[in-house]
Design an enzyme around this catalytic site. Sequence first.
Site, PDB file in Angstrom:
ATOM      1  N   LYS A   1       0.851  -1.193   0.000  1.00  0.00           N
ATOM      2  CA  LYS A   1       0.000   0.000   0.000  1.00  0.00           C
ATOM      3  C   LYS A   1       0.881   1.235   0.000  1.00  0.00           C
ATOM      4  O   LYS A   1       2.064   1.196   0.352  1.00  0.00           O
ATOM      5  CB  LYS A   1      -0.933   0.018   1.211  1.00  0.00           C
ATOM      6  CG  LYS A   1      -0.247   0.001   2.588  1.00  0.00           C
ATOM      7  CD  LYS A   1       0.266   1.348   3.084  1.00  0.00           C
ATOM      8  CE  LYS A   1       0.944   1.241   4.438  1.00  0.00           C
ATOM      9  NZ  LYS A   1       1.664   2.491   4.808  1.00  0.00           N
TER      10      LYS A   1
ATOM     11  N   ASP B   1      -2.459  -1.253  10.541  1.00  0.00           N
ATOM     12  CA  ASP B   1      -2.783  -1.247   9.113  1.00  0.00           C
ATOM     13  C   ASP B   1      -3.456  -2.534   8.636  1.00  0.00           C
ATOM     14  O   ASP B   1      -3.958  -2.584   7.513  1.00  0.00           O
ATOM     15  CB  ASP B   1      -1.518  -1.037   8.270  1.00  0.00           C
ATOM     16  CG  ASP B   1      -0.955   0.361   8.382  1.00  0.00           C
ATOM     17  OD1 ASP B   1      -1.659   1.237   8.928  1.00  0.00           O
ATOM     18  OD2 ASP B   1       0.179   0.579   7.929  1.00  0.00           O
TER      19      ASP B   1
END
Length: 288
Positions: free
Chosen positions: A13, A138
């Site tokens: 990401k 996350d």
Amino acid sequence: MITKTTRWPSPAKLNLFLYINGQQENGYHELQTLFQFIDLCDHLTITANQSGQITLAPDIPGVKTEDNLIWKAATLLQQHSQCEFGAHIEIEKILPMGGGIGGGSSNAATVLVALNFLWQLNLSNDTLAALGVKLGADVPIFVHGFAAFAEGIGEKLQPATPKELWYVLIKPEVSIATVDVFTHPNLVRNTPKQPLNALLEATYVNDCEKIVRSVYPEVDYQLSWLLEYAPSRLTGTGACVFAEFNSEKEAQDVYSLIPDNATGFIARGMNTSPLNRTLEEYKSLCKI
């Protein structure tokens, strides 16, 4: 239990922007950030079995099995669901460690999603995300599998659809611990909160970037190089830096100029995780 050997992507990401709005009494920081997946992935090949054991191959240098987020995620899911099944997990690792692109968190999320399917536990994504946040802030992003605007300590998610641009990433030869950045005395911690629409229309900034560039000359050098060609930023707390381009050709042209001593990648932004697509494909094949 599904015993067929299956192969699962574990995508990286980017934090397209990252603002630090304050700090809670418990030390956690209040954030506003925009996550987007990229098509740069580790892969996990998983075979469920009846052994009750979680085995990994190959070993990751410098990481004990019991400290590996892949093993931790599988064990946590076993304990939560009281599942007596096991699994053998083979790791194809290309995402750099300590890069700020979520490699460890993504691996953990892929294990949770894949074993929930293979062990036929039928847990919801919300349940998997609640387990995942115990492993890393996350992890829920990767479990849910959509690009998202995050607030709070990163746990409040709102789907978002940023442009799916092309990126050139460079991984400086340094590993940065998130805790070192967030505890730095000169870190900006008072950026005013703004509505998502305003943030999306503004120039994207990472509040960690100034500190990281001052402490890690390698990051400053590589980011300065990228900035000669395109808008560029730090992702997360680093060490990876990235430049954004409207086309693959533009990205390829700059990638071809990367110095020989730099580790670089080309990637495409993705608002839906490839993990989601893989899960749906396996569900269709197994008619689940």
